[in-house]
Design a protein around this motif. Sequence first.
Motif, PDB file in Angstrom:
ATOM      1  N   ILE A 114       0.775  -1.178   0.139  1.00  9.48           N
ATOM      2  CA  ILE A 114       0.195   0.066   0.090  1.00  9.48           C
ATOM      3  C   ILE A 114       0.886   1.198  -0.134  1.00  9.48           C
ATOM      4  O   ILE A 114       0.391   2.478   0.135  1.00  9.48           O
ATOM      5  CB  ILE A 114      -1.098   0.000   1.287  1.00  9.48           C
ATOM      6  N   GLN A 115       2.169   1.193  -0.267  1.00  7.64           N
ATOM      7  CA  GLN A 115       2.988   2.389  -0.268  1.00  7.64           C
ATOM      8  C   GLN A 115       2.870   2.998  -1.585  1.00  7.64           C
ATOM      9  O   GLN A 115       2.492   2.221  -2.718  1.00  7.64           O
ATOM     10  CB  GLN A 115       4.425   2.046   0.122  1.00  7.64           C
ATOM     11  N   GLY A 116       3.207   4.167  -1.722  1.00  8.07           N
ATOM     12  CA  GLY A 116       3.263   4.819  -3.265  1.00  8.07           C
ATOM     13  C   GLY A 116       4.269   4.028  -4.126  1.00  8.07           C
ATOM     14  O   GLY A 116       5.373   3.982  -3.568  1.00  8.07           O
ATOM     15  N   GLY A 170       0.564   7.159  -3.583  1.00  7.39           N
ATOM     16  CA  GLY A 170       0.361   7.056  -2.079  1.00  7.39           C
ATOM     17  C   GLY A 170       0.765   7.953  -1.301  1.00  7.39           C
ATOM     18  O   GLY A 170       0.086   8.544  -0.440  1.00  7.39           O
ATOM     19  N   MET A 171       1.993   8.323  -1.617  1.00 10.70           N
ATOM     20  CA  MET A 171       2.755   9.483  -0.850  1.00 10.70           C
ATOM     21  C   MET A 171       1.839  10.729  -1.096  1.00 10.70           C
ATOM     22  O   MET A 171       1.506  11.381  -0.255  1.00 10.70           O
ATOM     23  CB  MET A 171       4.218   9.619  -1.454  1.00 10.70           C
ATOM     24  N   MET A 175       0.178  12.611   2.252  1.00  2.04           N
ATOM     25  CA  MET A 175       0.982  13.708   2.715  1.00  2.04           C
ATOM     26  C   MET A 175      -0.040  15.021   2.865  1.00  2.04           C
ATOM     27  O   MET A 175      -0.969  15.086   2.324  1.00  2.04           O
ATOM     28  CB  MET A 175       2.301  14.041   1.998  1.00  2.04           C
ATOM     29  N   THR A 258       5.821  12.508  -7.387  1.00  5.37           N
ATOM     30  CA  THR A 258       6.478  12.405  -6.006  1.00  5.37           C
ATOM     31  C   THR A 258       8.011  12.326  -6.120  1.00  5.37           C
ATOM     32  O   THR A 258       8.905  13.362  -5.512  1.00  5.37           O
ATOM     33  CB  THR A 258       6.164  11.466  -5.307  1.00  5.37           C
ATOM     34  N   ARG A 261      10.255  15.674  -6.857  1.00  2.00           N
ATOM     35  CA  ARG A 261      10.402  16.628  -5.628  1.00  2.00           C
ATOM     36  C   ARG A 261      11.822  16.216  -5.389  1.00  2.00           C
ATOM     37  O   ARG A 261      12.635  17.005  -4.824  1.00  2.00           O
ATOM     38  CB  ARG A 261       9.404  16.427  -4.630  1.00  2.00           C
ATOM     39  N   VAL A 262      12.012  14.798  -5.145  1.00  2.89           N
ATOM     40  CA  VAL A 262      13.410  14.468  -4.593  1.00  2.89           C
ATOM     41  C   VAL A 262      14.424  14.829  -5.547  1.00  2.89           C
ATOM     42  O   VAL A 262      15.477  15.220  -5.250  1.00  2.89           O
ATOM     43  CB  VAL A 262      13.072  12.929  -4.133  1.00  2.89           C
ATOM     44  N   LYS A 264      14.345  17.341  -7.831  1.00  2.98           N
ATOM     45  CA  LYS A 264      14.741  18.688  -7.675  1.00  2.98           C
ATOM     46  C   LYS A 264      15.698  19.118  -6.667  1.00  2.98           C
ATOM     47  O   LYS A 264      16.632  19.833  -6.832  1.00  2.98           O
ATOM     48  CB  LYS A 264      13.468  19.596  -7.707  1.00  2.98           C
ATOM     49  N   ASN A 265      15.575  18.425  -5.393  1.00  2.00           N
ATOM     50  CA  ASN A 265      16.563  18.756  -4.201  1.00  2.00           C
ATOM     51  C   ASN A 265      17.826  18.277  -4.806  1.00  2.00           C
ATOM     52  O   ASN A 265      18.987  18.941  -4.314  1.00  2.00           O
ATOM     53  CB  ASN A 265      16.036  17.895  -3.208  1.00  2.00           C
ATOM     54  N   ILE A 337      11.462   4.211  -2.128  1.00  2.00           N
ATOM     55  CA  ILE A 337      11.860   5.568  -2.734  1.00  2.00           C
ATOM     56  C   ILE A 337      13.427   5.695  -3.163  1.00  2.00           C
ATOM     57  O   ILE A 337      14.213   5.331  -2.357  1.00  2.00           O
ATOM     58  CB  ILE A 337      11.498   6.712  -1.581  1.00  2.00           C
ATOM     59  N   GLU A 339      16.878   6.615  -3.510  1.00  2.00           N
ATOM     60  CA  GLU A 339      17.779   7.357  -2.415  1.00  2.00           C
ATOM     61  C   GLU A 339      18.463   8.481  -3.269  1.00  2.00           C
ATOM     62  O   GLU A 339      19.093   8.404  -4.268  1.00  2.00           O
ATOM     63  CB  GLU A 339      19.008   6.406  -2.114  1.00  2.00           C
TER      64      GLU A 339
END
Lengths: 355, 185
Positions: A114-116, A170-171, A175, A258, A261-262, A264-265, A337, A339
């Motif tokens: 059930i995780q994104g 899901g994330m 969120m 989702t 976003r990571v 972009k960081n 996710i 890393e």
Amino acid sequence: MAKVLMKGNEALAEAAIQAGCRHYFGYPITPQNEVTAYMAKRMPEVGGVFLQAESEVSAINMVYGAGGAGARVMTSTSSPGLSLMQEGISYLAGAQVPCVIVNIMRGGPGLGDIQGAQGDYFQSTKGGGHGDYRLIVLAPSTIQEMADLVQEAFDIADEYRNPVVILGDGMLGQMMEPVDFENIQKRKRDIPEKTWATTGRGNREHRNIINSLYIDPPVLEKYNYQLFEKYAKAEKNEVRYEMINCEDADVILVAYGTIARVAKNVMNIARREGYKVGLIRPISLWPFPKEPFEKTVNTAKAYLTVEMSMGQMVEDVKLAVQFKKPVYFYGRPGGMIPEPSVMLEQIRKIAGGVK
Amino acid sequence: MEERIIFAGFGGQGVLSMGLIITYAGMFEGKNVSWTPSYGPEMRGGTAFCNVTVSDEEVGSPVITEATSVIVMNRPSLDKYESYVISGGKLFINTSLVDKKAERKDIEVYEIPANDIANELGNLKIANMVMLGAFVEATKVVKMETVIKALPEVFGKGKEHLMSINEKALYRGAELIKSLITTKK
């Protein structure tokens, strides 16, 4: 009303109501249950219809009925539920019935977890159901964008008489982020009146019929060509993407939803280390944005696609780059996710230590 | 400025609320915020946690693997999340329920007997607020008055009668940190 803090699932449900959606049919499945719960509470308040169907097969066919009658209608589900809906989606596309379908993806295949996750890219953009058809697929990466795109999705569905998919994970569903409903970003459009809707014959000369059966092959062939004229128009007008720091970039990250976003960081960290890194974030997954690749393929050294899957969008990236530059991939399936540290390591490797 | 915070404890200790309060307070102060709850398969009595980011920049990953602060309300949370704190980061331990010391030497550890203080104040349920007060005082991620402004958003409008005890608990936690810092000097 100032900004409100909302879960992605709730924000998309509220955005749908504000877009004039008054019919919702769904069947519960994690991680999108807050959509169903929110609609159950809100629809009666606005005089709309909420109905929990006995299955996703039933829900999507209720969408077919309500959409056929001209209503702004939505359903939402998560990956296994969307698989069950595929027959209905093909019928909706075949009969040119507008609707909005939300998929808050989870880990697969099968019941998975059930995780994104992002394992349903192929299913949403390459068919999923049978026959030659296309869905317009929009992938938000923030809760605000989720609210913006849901409103846009209803307009696009009505303009093109086509199902539009909101593809989140899901994330994003679970969120919370601040949302501003007063300044929703959407395009001005000429939305035609639904003269085709089955609302009763009244004084009309003819009966309106919603149907996807064209038993005579030459007739069906012609109908398919007509559908593809519509899809060509969407490919011209409905492409969306975000492009950051690509002008001088050696390595361009490509990611949606989702994980963008990571990415972009990671791009910002790599820039601080002195690596020239950019980001292409497709927002419309179909039509897939080829333009940012055409713009960068001569200047970039390589692309690194990052997905929460074993690699699906990367195939479209390769098609857009046309093998002119290397396209690398990093992804993790199963609701894990990718890393940031591994992305950075790959960027350093691809850049060859040259800053 | 970017604070990446993990709140963890038993279900029922109010860890999701702690995170929500900080998220609202960050939003009220005009920062970029995100809050992500645990929703995976957990057994009854297992750990509940949430990830909160408060940042001047756009929030990247809503899931935190490198935390600037970790708040643990029980022993399993310490075992699970001590390694998530970045070097130089902060770890807040509810020593009323955690009988183990932190192993890391490269982080700042704050030992708060949150349940004992809550008992003293007459309500065990506000142990999370004691912890939150200590966290806010030590990190200054948001102002205490903004935290107090955020309480009704999380506890609902009908809970005004609980506000004063929640505030008291927040300030007690903050005072404890102030006294700890003075002793250190």
